[in-house]
Design an enzyme around this catalytic site. Structure first.
Site, PDB file in Angstrom:
ATOM      1  N   GLU A  13      11.774  -0.331   5.165  1.00  0.00           N
ATOM      2  CA  GLU A  13      12.688  -1.474   5.067  1.00  0.00           C
ATOM      3  C   GLU A  13      11.954  -2.820   5.042  1.00  0.00           C
ATOM      4  OE1 GLU A  13      16.029  -1.971   4.514  1.00  0.00           O
ATOM      5  OE2 GLU A  13      15.985   0.148   3.972  1.00  0.00           O
ATOM      6  N   GLY A  14      10.783  -2.896   5.681  1.00  0.00           N
ATOM      7  CA  GLY A  14       9.991  -4.137   5.644  1.00  0.00           C
ATOM      8  C   GLY A  14       9.601  -4.478   4.216  1.00  0.00           C
ATOM      9  N   HIS A  15       9.026  -3.484   3.517  1.00  0.00           N
ATOM     10  CA  HIS A  15       8.654  -3.703   2.116  1.00  0.00           C
ATOM     11  C   HIS A  15       9.894  -4.031   1.277  1.00  0.00           C
ATOM     12  CE1 HIS A  15       5.463  -0.659   3.383  1.00  0.00           C
ATOM     13  NE2 HIS A  15       4.740  -1.692   2.988  1.00  0.00           N
ATOM     14  N   LEU A  19       6.585   3.205   1.623  1.00  0.00           N
ATOM     15  CA  LEU A  19       7.503   2.063   1.719  1.00  0.00           C
ATOM     16  C   LEU A  19       8.579   2.250   2.785  1.00  0.00           C
ATOM     17  CD1 LEU A  19       7.956   1.318  -2.081  1.00  0.00           C
ATOM     18  CD2 LEU A  19       6.290   0.347  -0.492  1.00  0.00           C
ATOM     19  N   GLN A  32      -2.974 -12.188   7.803  1.00  0.00           N
ATOM     20  CA  GLN A  32      -3.117 -11.910   6.371  1.00  0.00           C
ATOM     21  C   GLN A  32      -2.305 -12.904   5.536  1.00  0.00           C
ATOM     22  OE1 GLN A  32      -3.059  -7.819   4.579  1.00  0.00           O
ATOM     23  NE2 GLN A  32      -0.974  -8.373   4.094  1.00  0.00           N
ATOM     24  N   SER A  79       4.028   1.246   8.218  1.00  0.00           N
ATOM     25  CA  SER A  79       3.704   2.571   7.668  1.00  0.00           C
ATOM     26  C   SER A  79       2.941   3.379   8.707  1.00  0.00           C
ATOM     27  CB  SER A  79       2.859   2.425   6.408  1.00  0.00           C
ATOM     28  OG  SER A  79       3.518   1.584   5.487  1.00  0.00           O
ATOM     29  N   MET A 124       0.835  -1.205   0.000  1.00  0.00           N
ATOM     30  CA  MET A 124       0.000   0.000   0.000  1.00  0.00           C
ATOM     31  C   MET A 124       0.872   1.258   0.000  1.00  0.00           C
ATOM     32  SD  MET A 124      -3.434  -0.879   2.051  1.00  0.00           S
ATOM     33  CE  MET A 124      -2.824  -0.606   3.703  1.00  0.00           C
ATOM     34  N   GLY A 132       4.658 -10.351   4.102  1.00  0.00           N
ATOM     35  CA  GLY A 132       5.412 -10.286   5.341  1.00  0.00           C
ATOM     36  C   GLY A 132       4.716 -11.000   6.495  1.00  0.00           C
ATOM     37  N   GLN A 133       5.532 -11.593   7.354  1.00  0.00           N
ATOM     38  CA  GLN A 133       4.982 -12.219   8.568  1.00  0.00           C
ATOM     39  C   GLN A 133       4.429 -11.175   9.537  1.00  0.00           C
ATOM     40  OE1 GLN A 133       7.617 -14.882  10.906  1.00  0.00           O
ATOM     41  NE2 GLN A 133       6.333 -14.230  12.636  1.00  0.00           N
TER      42      GLN A 133
HETATM   43  P1  AMP Z   1       1.348  -2.944   3.465  1.00  0.00           P
HETATM   44  O1  AMP Z   1       1.929  -1.897   2.577  1.00  0.00           O
HETATM   45  O2  AMP Z   1       1.247  -2.550   4.888  1.00  0.00           O
HETATM   46  O3  AMP Z   1       0.079  -3.532   2.895  1.00  0.00           O
HETATM   47  O4  AMP Z   1       2.403  -4.141   3.448  1.00  0.00           O
HETATM   48  C1  AMP Z   1       2.810  -4.760   2.243  1.00  0.00           C
HETATM   49  C2  AMP Z   1       3.562  -6.019   2.576  1.00  0.00           C
HETATM   50  O5  AMP Z   1       4.725  -5.697   3.344  1.00  0.00           O
HETATM   51  C3  AMP Z   1       2.732  -7.004   3.416  1.00  0.00           C
HETATM   52  O6  AMP Z   1       2.941  -8.315   2.934  1.00  0.00           O
HETATM   53  C4  AMP Z   1       3.285  -6.806   4.795  1.00  0.00           C
HETATM   54  O7  AMP Z   1       3.158  -7.939   5.611  1.00  0.00           O
HETATM   55  C5  AMP Z   1       4.753  -6.518   4.498  1.00  0.00           C
HETATM   56  N1  AMP Z   1       5.365  -5.804   5.625  1.00  0.00           N
HETATM   57  C6  AMP Z   1       4.903  -4.691   6.241  1.00  0.00           C
HETATM   58  N2  AMP Z   1       5.710  -4.369   7.281  1.00  0.00           N
HETATM   59  C7  AMP Z   1       6.682  -5.300   7.322  1.00  0.00           C
HETATM   60  C8  AMP Z   1       7.806  -5.534   8.179  1.00  0.00           C
HETATM   61  N3  AMP Z   1       8.094  -4.723   9.198  1.00  0.00           N
HETATM   62  N4  AMP Z   1       8.586  -6.608   7.918  1.00  0.00           N
HETATM   63  C9  AMP Z   1       8.304  -7.437   6.884  1.00  0.00           C
HETATM   64  N5  AMP Z   1       7.268  -7.279   6.054  1.00  0.00           N
HETATM   65  C10 AMP Z   1       6.467  -6.232   6.260  1.00  0.00           C
END
Ligand code: AMP
Length: 282
Positions: A35-37, A33, A153, A186, A30, A147-148
């Site tokens: 470091e997780g993304h 962005l 989800q 985010s 979404m 992501g875990q």
């Molecule tokens: P979002 O933009 O929040 O929908 O997240 C997109 C993807 O990034 C999803 O699969 C999340 O689980 C993953 N994600 C978000 N935050 C993290 C994080 N801190 N570590 C690993 N993956 C993440």
């Protein structure tokens, strides 16, 4: 990196990659962005020939009182970050491109989505499953990276892929944390400096649970009681749920044995944060 806004142009770019017999990796996001993304993008880059990322703040997964309007949007920064990675295609559709005015078909997983965040956010996972189905049909990836961090989800997407026979392999990547332990999100942007400190109680609680289990505690109630006390100690924290669950069924365990997941959702002020860790008890 090609940036596409239409489904038509996206399909064309994907078709060209398929002609070249490239293995397609896909990271749905979404935006805003971090470091997780980027960890997902980098993993896709290692395992695939062609990496597609989508940025779409999906209105269907936000409840009427949730933060759809104020969800952080930072397209310029996001595309600059992705430009430095191995990304071949960035798909950034508008809401209209994804949901025509006469849109009326939804996808719903009916077991895993009935608990945890599914209870506090009715309709959320229906929105997630619908948009993931659409994105998988548009991108047709070989591998999809999630992501875990969003434990429930990720399990629901795995089930969706299995139940509806998507020819996609789902890879679940570990949670990326700040140096002090806070899971990167985010939504962390919403936290004030004071709230940011209190938000540490989530990862601290998980560490505490891990220690209790490692030193032999087997009663989920006892562990949960300790974690509740820890988190309740933060002035602005309001617990939505703290659960110890079977990592596949997502239902509460009656005794801690084998692999379990400790999952929690906590409001820090108005910001709802989630975190989790999978733990093992012999
Ligand atoms: P979002 O933009 O929040 O929908 O997240 C997109 C993807 O990034 C999803 O699969 C999340 O689980 C993953 N994600 C978000 N935050 C993290 C994080 N801190 N570590 C690993 N993956 C993440």
């Amino acid at each position: 990196m090609i940036i596409t806004r239409s489904i038509y142009a996206t399909r064309k770019a994907i078709a060209r990659a398929k002609e070249r017999k490239e293995k397609i990796g896909f990271v749905p996001t979404m935006g805003a962005l971090h470091e997780g993304h980027l960890s997902l993008v980098r993993r896709a880059g290692k395992e695939c020939d062609f990496v597609a990322v989508s940025i779409f703040v999906n209105p269907a997964q936000f409840g009427p009182k949730e933060d759809f309007k104020k969800y952080p949007r930072a397209f310029r920064r996001d595309s600059a970050l992705l430009g430095k990675e191995h990304v071949d295609l960035l798909f950034v559709p508008s809401v209209k491109e994804m949901y025509d005015s006469d849109f009326s078909t939804y996808v719903e997983e009916t077991y895993l989505g009935r608990v945890l965040c599914g209870l506090s956010r009715p309709g959320h996972f229906k929105g997630v499953c619908t948009v993931v189905t659409k994105l998988f049909n548009i991108i047709t990836p070989d591998l999809a990276y999630v992501g875990q961090k969003d434990y429930q989800q990720a399990e629901i997407i795995r089930r969706l892929v299995q139940d509806l026979n998507f020819p996609v392999t789902v890879r679940v990547a570990p949670i990326v944390r700040e140096d002090d332990g806070l899971a990167i999100s985010s939504r962390n942007k919403y936290l004030s400096v004071y709230e940011r400190k209190q938000a540490l109680s989530l990862s601290q609680a998980l560490r505490f649970a891990k220690n209790m289990i490692r030193t032999g505690e087997r009663s989920p109630q006892k562990v949960i009681r300790c974690l509740r006390n820890m988190i309740d100690g933060s002035k602005d924290a309001k617990i939505d749920y703290i659960k110890i669950i079977d990592p596949r069924t997502l239902r509460d365990v009656t005794r801690i044995k084998g692999k379990v997941a400790v999952v929690l959702a906590v409001y820090i002020g108005k910001t709802r944060l989630i975190d989790n860790e999978v733990m093992y008890a012999r």
